[in-house]
Design a protein around this motif. Structure first.
Motif, PDB file in Angstrom:
ATOM      1  N   TYR C  28      20.763 113.461 134.512  1.00 29.32           N
ATOM      2  CA  TYR C  28      21.476 114.841 135.872  1.00 29.32           C
ATOM      3  C   TYR C  28      20.479 114.420 137.139  1.00 29.32           C
ATOM      4  O   TYR C  28      19.773 114.028 137.268  1.00 29.32           O
ATOM      5  N   GLU C  29      21.057 115.045 138.175  1.00 30.19           N
ATOM      6  CA  GLU C  29      21.014 114.524 139.769  1.00 30.19           C
ATOM      7  C   GLU C  29      19.181 115.140 139.880  1.00 30.19           C
ATOM      8  O   GLU C  29      19.873 116.661 140.032  1.00 30.19           O
ATOM      9  N   VAL C  30      19.022 114.666 140.538  1.00 32.04           N
ATOM     10  CA  VAL C  30      17.650 115.153 141.066  1.00 32.04           C
ATOM     11  C   VAL C  30      17.956 115.207 142.921  1.00 32.04           C
ATOM     12  O   VAL C  30      18.086 114.094 143.601  1.00 32.04           O
ATOM     13  N   THR C  31      17.497 116.481 143.272  1.00 34.00           N
ATOM     14  CA  THR C  31      17.477 116.006 145.011  1.00 34.00           C
ATOM     15  C   THR C  31      16.262 116.699 145.518  1.00 34.00           C
ATOM     16  O   THR C  31      15.307 116.729 144.833  1.00 34.00           O
ATOM     17  N   ASP C  32      16.321 115.808 146.883  1.00 33.40           N
ATOM     18  CA  ASP C  32      15.145 116.368 147.602  1.00 33.40           C
ATOM     19  C   ASP C  32      14.551 117.855 147.719  1.00 33.40           C
ATOM     20  O   ASP C  32      16.111 119.153 147.400  1.00 33.40           O
ATOM     21  N   ALA C  33      14.205 118.442 148.789  1.00 26.98           N
ATOM     22  CA  ALA C  33      14.049 119.799 149.609  1.00 26.98           C
ATOM     23  C   ALA C  33      14.776 120.364 149.805  1.00 26.98           C
ATOM     24  O   ALA C  33      15.478 120.854 149.186  1.00 26.98           O
ATOM     25  N   LYS C  34      16.121 119.071 150.370  1.00 29.82           N
ATOM     26  CA  LYS C  34      16.696 119.831 151.213  1.00 29.82           C
ATOM     27  C   LYS C  34      18.200 119.439 150.965  1.00 29.82           C
ATOM     28  O   LYS C  34      18.899 119.377 151.012  1.00 29.82           O
ATOM     29  N   GLY C  35      17.764 119.273 149.259  1.00 34.80           N
ATOM     30  CA  GLY C  35      19.221 118.756 148.060  1.00 34.80           C
ATOM     31  C   GLY C  35      20.202 117.643 148.768  1.00 34.80           C
ATOM     32  O   GLY C  35      20.818 117.531 148.125  1.00 34.80           O
ATOM     33  N   ASN C  36      19.374 117.017 149.429  1.00 32.17           N
ATOM     34  CA  ASN C  36      20.130 115.939 148.786  1.00 32.17           C
ATOM     35  C   ASN C  36      19.310 114.591 147.764  1.00 32.17           C
ATOM     36  O   ASN C  36      18.478 114.862 147.538  1.00 32.17           O
ATOM     37  N   TRP C  37      20.642 114.207 147.056  1.00 29.78           N
ATOM     38  CA  TRP C  37      20.989 113.525 146.062  1.00 29.78           C
ATOM     39  C   TRP C  37      19.211 112.082 146.644  1.00 29.78           C
ATOM     40  O   TRP C  37      19.117 111.390 146.962  1.00 29.78           O
ATOM     41  N   LEU C  38      18.442 112.423 145.319  1.00 21.72           N
ATOM     42  CA  LEU C  38      17.178 111.239 145.241  1.00 21.72           C
ATOM     43  C   LEU C  38      17.614 110.267 144.245  1.00 21.72           C
ATOM     44  O   LEU C  38      17.412 109.043 144.340  1.00 21.72           O
ATOM     45  N   ALA C  39      18.009 111.098 143.080  1.00 22.92           N
ATOM     46  CA  ALA C  39      18.319 109.573 142.335  1.00 22.92           C
ATOM     47  C   ALA C  39      19.018 110.648 140.639  1.00 22.92           C
ATOM     48  O   ALA C  39      18.611 111.668 140.341  1.00 22.92           O
ATOM     49  N   ASN C  40      19.127 109.703 140.110  1.00 24.05           N
ATOM     50  CA  ASN C  40      19.636 110.361 138.106  1.00 24.05           C
ATOM     51  C   ASN C  40      19.109 110.015 137.408  1.00 24.05           C
ATOM     52  O   ASN C  40      18.316 109.023 137.191  1.00 24.05           O
ATOM     53  N   ALA C  41      18.174 111.616 136.751  1.00 24.93           N
ATOM     54  CA  ALA C  41      16.826 111.569 135.805  1.00 24.93           C
ATOM     55  C   ALA C  41      17.724 111.181 134.777  1.00 24.93           C
ATOM     56  O   ALA C  41      18.763 112.302 134.506  1.00 24.93           O
ATOM     57  N   PRO C  42      17.030 111.465 133.562  1.00 26.74           N
ATOM     58  CA  PRO C  42      17.210 110.782 132.294  1.00 26.74           C
ATOM     59  C   PRO C  42      17.677 112.799 131.693  1.00 26.74           C
ATOM     60  O   PRO C  42      16.245 112.758 132.431  1.00 26.74           O
ATOM     61  N   LEU C  43      18.242 113.240 131.697  1.00 33.31           N
ATOM     62  CA  LEU C  43      18.347 114.912 130.592  1.00 33.31           C
ATOM     63  C   LEU C  43      17.683 114.338 129.204  1.00 33.31           C
ATOM     64  O   LEU C  43      18.813 114.095 128.018  1.00 33.31           O
ATOM     65  N   GLU C  97       8.427 117.419 147.294  1.00 32.66           N
ATOM     66  CA  GLU C  97       8.162 118.821 147.102  1.00 32.66           C
ATOM     67  C   GLU C  97       8.302 119.055 148.369  1.00 32.66           C
ATOM     68  O   GLU C  97       7.973 120.199 148.860  1.00 32.66           O
ATOM     69  N   GLY C  98       9.239 118.514 149.664  1.00 33.23           N
ATOM     70  CA  GLY C  98       9.672 118.728 150.606  1.00 33.23           C
ATOM     71  C   GLY C  98       8.296 119.038 151.304  1.00 33.23           C
ATOM     72  O   GLY C  98       7.937 119.574 152.290  1.00 33.23           O
ATOM     73  N   LEU C  99       7.214 117.819 151.107  1.00 28.25           N
ATOM     74  CA  LEU C  99       6.120 117.943 151.995  1.00 28.25           C
ATOM     75  C   LEU C  99       5.849 116.508 153.212  1.00 28.25           C
ATOM     76  O   LEU C  99       6.881 116.056 153.018  1.00 28.25           O
ATOM     77  N   SER C 100       5.096 116.996 154.437  1.00 31.18           N
ATOM     78  CA  SER C 100       5.254 116.143 155.659  1.00 31.18           C
ATOM     79  C   SER C 100       4.116 115.177 154.917  1.00 31.18           C
ATOM     80  O   SER C 100       3.659 115.322 153.415  1.00 31.18           O
ATOM     81  N   LYS C 101       4.262 114.037 154.970  1.00 28.71           N
ATOM     82  CA  LYS C 101       3.485 112.866 154.646  1.00 28.71           C
ATOM     83  C   LYS C 101       2.237 113.379 154.185  1.00 28.71           C
ATOM     84  O   LYS C 101       1.530 112.872 153.609  1.00 28.71           O
ATOM     85  N   SER C 102       1.787 113.694 155.033  1.00 25.41           N
ATOM     86  CA  SER C 102       0.113 113.936 155.529  1.00 25.41           C
ATOM     87  C   SER C 102      -0.289 115.205 154.477  1.00 25.41           C
ATOM     88  O   SER C 102      -0.740 114.647 153.566  1.00 25.41           O
ATOM     89  N   LYS C 103       0.278 116.056 154.012  1.00 28.67           N
ATOM     90  CA  LYS C 103       0.060 117.033 153.122  1.00 28.67           C
ATOM     91  C   LYS C 103       0.710 116.362 151.796  1.00 28.67           C
ATOM     92  O   LYS C 103      -0.122 116.263 151.429  1.00 28.67           O
ATOM     93  N   ALA C 104       1.440 115.627 151.539  1.00 26.92           N
ATOM     94  CA  ALA C 104       1.487 115.166 150.296  1.00 26.92           C
ATOM     95  C   ALA C 104       1.179 113.756 149.869  1.00 26.92           C
ATOM     96  O   ALA C 104       0.530 113.202 149.065  1.00 26.92           O
ATOM     97  N   ALA C 105       0.278 112.727 151.030  1.00 27.15           N
ATOM     98  CA  ALA C 105      -0.667 112.329 150.588  1.00 27.15           C
ATOM     99  C   ALA C 105      -2.389 112.739 150.840  1.00 27.15           C
ATOM    100  O   ALA C 105      -3.132 111.911 149.658  1.00 27.15           O
TER     101      ALA C 105
END
Lengths: 345, 476, 286
Positions: C28-43, C97-105
């Motif tokens: 299944y399609e995995v997207t980022d927080a904005k809906g951009n395609w990131l990868a296909n993950a196993p379903l 999670e749509g976080l900034s780099k610092s928040k993700a860090a």
């Protein structure tokens, strides 16, 4: 009963025709176990191969049997049975012929106010009092038991112990209460203890071919562990003991219910393995009817009917008798008795 | 002449059972709102002992409301004050223990020696133990100031009526909860007497409420929306139903359920004590014990000797009048339970296991089952898998410690297990491998308020007893 | 900067120490927080869940039987490995999670520290959860915690990495093995974590990671008779209720979902939730 001996002697288990330890046939049964007493190593391996004893479990079982409630007819039966099983004992440095004769009179007729009271099983004295006791008891059917083998410590050379025994038998003793060499047992010299018991048993023989019955005293209070008590019980029975006895009454810890229960179990297992019936005598510290009945319950529920006789169970005691008599009077009159209504010996 | 023990009956007159009892709600006895009642009988004679109220859902609601009302003040009491109430209860139980023991034997059928020497001393001890915790909860390892949950709905079985009540009520009250307790349908009386003990102790109204009834009463108590905590001891089947009932709620739940414990005897066991442990494991309380050692796993090399010794010992068990002080095995608690035992025993025979019981005369009235053992049992037999909850022992064999562990653990249950060996390292290895909440090594069926009790797997969840037992009643 | 085409990663499941595709062949399609395609993950399918339970059960004996010291070292090794791949996880968490780099860090740092926190618990939990019990008789009596067994873990939906670590580590440090269902919408940090676990001395099967639909994977796990416990962190109230109901069939230990601040001090609740108390009695006598 455990595998280690039961299975090896399976033929005996399947034909358990009971023979008394003092009977002629017993020797043949014991001979069938000769391999375990062939040498020190064999004896040690056998005794250490006996199943262990869990102290807490043994004590718990003895305590539970102690909660049996023996009332009315059962109590009357138990009291008379207990009286008939008493080895009425005096083993004091201050013993005199007068004291011994008084004890014998008491043994013959424990309750002067009630001739239905049974007589005791035996009068137990030091060897030098045997003749006196024998004379006093003449014709009563009560046995004379004599302690021997340097009682109570057992610390004398073997020839002295044997002479002590022969002397008592010659004086008319019907039963010999020997003490084992606890030092030898605790230091692991089992064969030495075994041989000593055998030799004392030989010394119990009379010229006419009969023999005094041999009770073997372990002084369990000095052996300390229950494992030791089980081992020494087997050792003594293999050596030909007619009775196994807990204590001399001369040390801090004498007969206790768990130790006695364990010895009863050893007797049961020995009987299952060899068919030989051996008696048990707790001695020392049993003073009340309540205590005595607890012991009888243990016999009843461990060995059963065949052992509920003075031939196979004894109490080594002195003050127990009067308490039994007072309880007996209570049962017959319905009122509590007092020490003025039983005789002091 | 033989040494036959004359009857030694405990006096029935030390207990005064009223002809009827109401529900104990908010400190008062009152009939069920719809007036329904049921009879409780003595299983040893089928004599009707009393008539008790059958609580309906309205009554359950009243009881929960009373407990809720009492909760505010009770939970706000200083722990030391709650402790004193529990100490009072413990003392009164000790004072009245003879009466309660007789009552328990009458209503349950268990031998007086057990109610006197096991149940009642443990009941008092449990209250003593948890009394002492009431003002020490900050130190119990659950963080500072742990709080009670609120109203505890507690449903207990018939096998140890007053002891199970103690296991439930003592920790609940110590931690500041209030309770609504439903005793089993066949054994309601000791709980109703406990209500009187609460009165004597001056316990505030509503802190303890006792409602009698059948399974439907229990179900409506468990389902009541204002109950914060559910504690149940009983069958795994009902335990699962309760787990479903509380799913999706905030109710905290602890379950003490069935078992099929293995009692494992190695060839180096202290045989005489092992025999006692086996007997105690399966014949204590007629085998009506969730942690009973109902599967004997014996090493093949000692099987014959052990079974000989066990049979010899079983032949000395005295079955009969529960009030006789020399009775070892009393009555089966109910006709229903007797039927279940009988059915499983018949299944055991039908499946080819060999049944043995000592010669044993059973009374004509009442519900009785002779102490029984089955040999030739395999893991596939029903009597090796299902809880019989009666005086019936299934004997299986093993060759190696690994096989013993494998067979012992091969069950959905995991409440208890026994190990008999004189070798310490093997004992600890076994104890480590067995998947069960209580391991008795060279002993069996020992209980103590300080010792946590409870199962793995389908034997339940949570622990009763000890510091661990507090957790079930705290918001941690 | 350059026209070089990057190499995309094929995300796979992690079962029994191996990286299989879903047996169903679905993704299944995995997207980022904005809906951009990131990868296909196993379903993942029910069968993948079943296989993961088998792997977890197989690993349980060895892992629960390992010394606590050893398990602690293994968990610490996970932290070490993560530290080395910190940047990768920061970027994956930021995307997920749509976080900034610092928040993700901050999330990744906290997650690494969480492994360290739990690593240290391995040989201490028995000391806080166990007890020597002074019973009124001549008995030695000791209670000690043991792992419950195979734990199904529904990872939190919203916290793809810190939340994930916060539910895996406490379950496995005590000797349980886990079948983890990742955050449905943000599975990639979890699938990457599998690569770290595989290189951190964590025995195969101790942690098994499945991506896919929580509502599809959770019911077979909740109903599975060879699963001993279930952590419902990633289930909504309705699903949680039905899972708890299904879990009653073999009386699984159930950790209900609740509002959790994954950045807060985790305490010992999750650590203690999947333990059984075993009490051993032994007579004392000579």
């Amino acid at each position: 009963m455990t595998l280690r001996y039961a299975r090896r002697y399976a033929p005996l288990v399947t034909m358990p025709i009971t023979v008394p330890a003092y009977g002629k046939e017993a020797a043949g049964r014991l001979a069938s176990m000769a391999d375990v007493t062939a040498d020190d190593g064999a004896l040690r391996r056998f005794l250490h191969g006996l199943p262990g004893v869990d102290a807490v479990g043994l004590q718990a079982r003895a305590a539970t049997l102690g909660t049996r409630s023996i009332k009315t007819t059962a109590k009357a039966y138990a009291i008379d049975l207990a009286i008939s099983m008493i080895d009425l004992t005096t083993l004091e440095g201050a013993d005199t012929p007068g004291k011994v004769r008084a004890l014998c009179a008491k043994g013959v007729s424990p309750d002067p106010t009630d001739r239905t009271a049974p007589k005791v099983a035996a009068i137990c004295v030091y060897p030098d009092m045997v003749a006196t006791a024998k004379e006093a008891l003449n014709g009563s059917g009560i046995h004379v038991a004599s302690v021997a083998t340097a009682f109570p410590a057992g610390r004398a050379a073997l020839p002295v112990k044997l002479a002590d025994t022969r002397d008592a038998v010659a004086a008319g003793a019907d039963e010999i209460d020997m003490v084992i060499d606890r030092g030898a047992f605790l230091s692991g010299r089992y064969m030495s203890v075994f041989e000593e018991i055998k030799k004392v048993k030989e010394a119990c023989a009379r010229p006419d071919g009969s023999a005094a019955h041999l009770k073997v005293i372990f002084e369990t209070g000095e052996l300390q562990t229950y494992d030791n008590v089980r081992r020494v019980s087997w050792l003594a029975m293999l050596a030909g003991a007619d009775f196994i006895k807990t204590s001399t009454g001369k040390v801090a810890v004498n007969a206790t219910p768990p130790v006695t229960l364990l010895m009863l179990e050893a007797v049961r297992d020995f009987h299952a393995a060899t068919g030989v019936q051996v008696g048990v005598k707790p001695a020392g510290g049993i003073r009340t009817t309540k205590d005595a009945i607890k012991y009888l319950v243990m016999v009843n529920e461990t060995l059963g009917e065949p052992w509920l006789t003075a031939d196979w169970f004894r109490f080594g005691a002195s003050s127990l008798l009067n308490d039994l008599l007072m309880q007996r009077q209570k049962l017959s009159t319905g009122r509590y008795s007092g020490p003025d209504y039983v005789t002091v010996d | 002449m033989t040494f036959d023990y004359a009857p030694a009956p405990e006096s029935r007159s030390v207990v005064d059972i009223a002809p009827s009892y109401g529900l104990f709600i908010d400190g008062e006895f009152a009939p069920a709102s719809d007036g329904k009642v049921f009879k409780t009988v003595s299983p040893s004679s089928e004599e009707v002992l009393s008539e008790v109220a059958q609580a309906g859902s309205d009554d359950v609601d009243r009881a929960v409301k009373a407990a809720r009302k009492a909760f505010e003040k009770w939970s706000a009491l200083p722990g030391a004050e709650r402790a004193k109430y529990l100490f009072r209860i413990a003392r009164i139980i000790q004072e009245r223990s003879r009466e309660l023991a007789v009552l328990e034997s009458l209503d349950n059928g268990k031998p007086i020696c057990e109610s006197r020497d096991a149940d009642l001393p443990l009941v008092a001890a449990h209250f003593f133990y948890y009394a002492g915790w009431a003002d020490k909860l900050d130190h119990a390892g659950y963080g500072p100031n742990p709080r009670p949950l609120g109203v505890a709905g507690q449903v207990i079985p018939w096998n140890f009526p007053l002891l199970m009540l103690a296991w439930k009520i003592a920790p609940a009250l110590a931690t500041g909860n209030t309770v609504v307790l439903k005793p089993a349908e066949t054994t309601p009386l000791s709980a109703l007497f406990f209500a009187d003990i609460c009165r004597q102790a001056g316990l505030p109204k509503g802190v303890v409420n006792i409602i009698t009834g059948d399974g439907s009463t229990g179900a409506s108590l468990v389902a009541h929306p204002d109950v914060n905590k559910v504690a149940f001891t009983g069958s795994t089947e009902v335990g699962k139903a309760i787990a479903r009932t509380v799913a999706g709620t905030d109710k905290k739940v602890t379950l003490e359920l069935g078992g099929k414990a293995a009692n494992i005897v190695f060839d180096d066991a202290p045989i005489d004590q092992a025999v006692e442990g086996i007997v105690n494991g399966i014949f204590f309380n007629q085998g009506h014990v969730c942690c009973a050692g109902s599967r004997l796993l014996v090493q093949e090399s000692v099987q014959d000797e052990l079974l000989d010794a066990l049979k010899r010992r079983m032949a000395t068990l005295r079955v009969g009048d529960p009030l006789d002080k020399n009775t070892d095995i009393g009555a089966i608690n109910s006709a229903e339970q007797l039927a279940r035992i009988t059915a499983l025993v018949e299944a055991g025979e039908a499946e080819g296991a060999e049944r043995w019981a000592p010669a044993c005369e059973l009374p004509s009235a009442g519900y009785w089952f002779a102490p029984t053992l089955f040999t030739g049992v395999t893991q596939a037999h029903r009597i090796a898998r299902e809880e019989i909850f009666g005086p019936v022992l299934s004997v299986l064999t093993f060759r190696t410690p690994e096989e013993a562990v494998e067979k012992a653990n091969n069950t959905p249950y995991g409440l208890s297990a026994g190990i008999w060996t004189e070798k310490g390292s093997r004992m600890l290895w076994m104890a480590n491998k067995l998947r069960a909440g209580v391991i008795w090594s060279n002993t069996f069926n020992k209980f103590d308020p300080a010792s946590p009790f409870g199962g793995y797997k389908e034997s339940g969840s949570g622990r009763e007893g000890g510091r661990h037992g507090l957790e079930a009643y705290l918001n941690v | 900067m350059s026209d070089r085409l990057s190499v995309l990663k094929t995300y796979k499941l992690y079962v029994g120490g191996k990286f299989p595709r879903s047996e169903s062949g679905r993704v299944y399609e995995v997207t980022d927080a904005k809906g951009n395609w990131l990868a296909n993950a196993p379903l993942s399918s029910r069968k993948d869940a079943r296989d993961a339970v088998v792997a977890a059960r197989k690993a349980f004996g060895g892992w629960s039987g390992a010394t606590a010291y050893n398990r602690g070292q293994v968990l610490y090794r996970v932290a070490e490995m993560l530290e080395g791949r910190r940047d990768q996880f920061v970027s994956e968490v930021a995307d997920a999670e749509g976080l900034s780099k610092s928040k993700a860090a901050a999330q990744v740092d906290a997650a690494i520290d969480r492994w360290v926190w739990y690593a240290g618990w391995s040989d201490k939990v028995a000391q806080i959860a166990g007890s020597a019990n002074p019973v009124a008789g001549p008995y030695f009596n000791l209670s000690a915690p043991e792992p419950t067994g195979v734990v199904a873990v529904l990872a939190p939906q919203e916290s793809s990495f810190l939340g994930l670590v916060s539910v895996i580590a406490p379950a496995v440090v005590t000797g349980n093995t886990a079948v983890v269902v990742t955050s449905e919408g943000a599975p990639l940090p979890a699938l990457s974590l599998a690569e770290v676990l595989a290189t951190s001395d964590v025995p195969g099967g101790v942690v098994n990671i499945l991506s896919g639909r929580t509502a599809e994977l959770a019911p077979p796990l909740a109903a599975h008779q060879d699963v001993n416990a279930i952590d419902l962190a990633g289930a909504d109230a309705e699903l949680a209720k039905s899972l708890e109901t299904a879990a009653a069939d073999n009386l699984k230990r159930v950790l209900r979902p609740g509002r959790v601040d994954w950045t807060a001090d985790p305490g010992t609740d999750r650590l203690l939730a999947f333990l059984e108390t075993k009490t051993v009695w032994h007579p004392m006598g000579v």
